[in-house]
Design an enzyme around this catalytic site. Structure first.
Site, PDB file in Angstrom:
ATOM      1  N   MET A   1       8.080  10.634   1.348  1.00 31.43           N
ATOM      2  CA  MET A   1       8.728   9.201   1.259  1.00 31.43           C
ATOM      3  C   MET A   1       8.882   7.984  -0.174  1.00 31.43           C
ATOM      4  O   MET A   1       8.348   8.429  -0.938  1.00 31.43           O
ATOM      5  CB  MET A   1       7.779   7.773   2.250  1.00 31.43           C
TER       6      MET A   1
ATOM      7  N   ASN B   1       0.903  -1.396   0.174  1.00 35.19           N
ATOM      8  CA  ASN B   1       0.077   0.251  -0.086  1.00 35.19           C
ATOM      9  C   ASN B   1       0.638   1.304   0.134  1.00 35.19           C
ATOM     10  O   ASN B   1       1.131   1.460  -1.345  1.00 35.19           O
ATOM     11  CB  ASN B   1      -0.665   0.119   1.538  1.00 35.19           C
ATOM     12  N   ASP B   2       1.513   1.539   1.205  1.00 37.17           N
ATOM     13  CA  ASP B   2       2.327   2.658   0.885  1.00 37.17           C
ATOM     14  C   ASP B   2       3.717   2.825   0.516  1.00 37.17           C
ATOM     15  O   ASP B   2       3.841   4.039  -0.139  1.00 37.17           O
ATOM     16  CB  ASP B   2       2.692   2.968   3.045  1.00 37.17           C
ATOM     17  N   THR B   3       4.342   1.679  -0.387  1.00 34.22           N
ATOM     18  CA  THR B   3       5.344   1.560  -0.875  1.00 34.22           C
ATOM     19  C   THR B   3       4.741   2.201  -2.568  1.00 34.22           C
ATOM     20  O   THR B   3       5.817   2.441  -3.232  1.00 34.22           O
ATOM     21  CB  THR B   3       5.879  -0.081  -0.822  1.00 34.22           C
ATOM     22  N   VAL B   4       3.564   1.739  -2.694  1.00 33.08           N
ATOM     23  CA  VAL B   4       3.413   2.838  -4.206  1.00 33.08           C
ATOM     24  C   VAL B   4       2.273   3.671  -4.067  1.00 33.08           C
ATOM     25  O   VAL B   4       1.682   3.993  -4.821  1.00 33.08           O
ATOM     26  CB  VAL B   4       2.757   1.736  -5.001  1.00 33.08           C
TER      27      VAL B   4
END
Length: 160
Positions: A156, A138-141
């Site tokens: 980030m 989720n947060d990594t994309v």
């Protein structure tokens, strides 16, 4: 490992230890409103997309780890490669909640190491890719990290 994780999340060590969420880049205003529509697809539609794609990137995350899905994903990748498809993994430095966790899980499942690429190695490949499978990430994309200065993940680095 702590330093790698801090750099990957654009957070200070003190911020990580104290347990605060967000980054120094996080603004104090209201996050951007999400607009537009989304399209949900089912398993049959996903299978069709995979069949039609020749160049596939898989971006795994913590959800893949929790589900222990590295084994069925490794089987899928082997099948796709045998069909002549180009398959690669795009790994965020902290995908899986600690540096290197996804790399280890994928290696354990028998995924060839040469198709497991770090974020900086694969980011410029996304525009020319036929299909990206985001599995448990989720947060990594999440583009809000780059587009919304008031997002809790603002600043980030993300898979693009």
């Amino acid at each position: 490992l702590s330093y790698i994780m801090c750099v990957a999340m654009n957070r200070s060590l003190a911020n990580v230890i104290v347990g605060s969420y967000g980054t120094a880049a996080t603004g104090i205003g209201k996050p951007m409103e999400i607009t537009g529509t989304h399209t949900e697809i089912n398993v049959d539609q996903t299978v069709e997309l995979i069949k039609e794609a020749n160049d596939i990137i898989i971006t795994p995350g913590y959800g893949l780890c929790v589900a222990k899905a590295q084994y069925p994903i490794a089987e899928l990748v082997k099948m796709l490669i045998n069909q002549g498809k180009k398959v690669r993994f795009g790994i965020h430095p902290v995908a899986g909640r600690m540096p290197g966790q996804l790399n280890v899980l994928l290696a354990e499942a028998g995924v060839p190491y040469d198709i497991v690429l770090e974020m900086d190695e694969i980011n410029e490949d996304f525009p020319g890719t036929d299909l990206v499978l985001v599995i448990g990430a989720n947060d990594t994309v999440n583009s809000a990290a780059q587009e919304d200065p008031n997002s809790v993940i603002a600043g980030m680095p993300v898979l693009e």
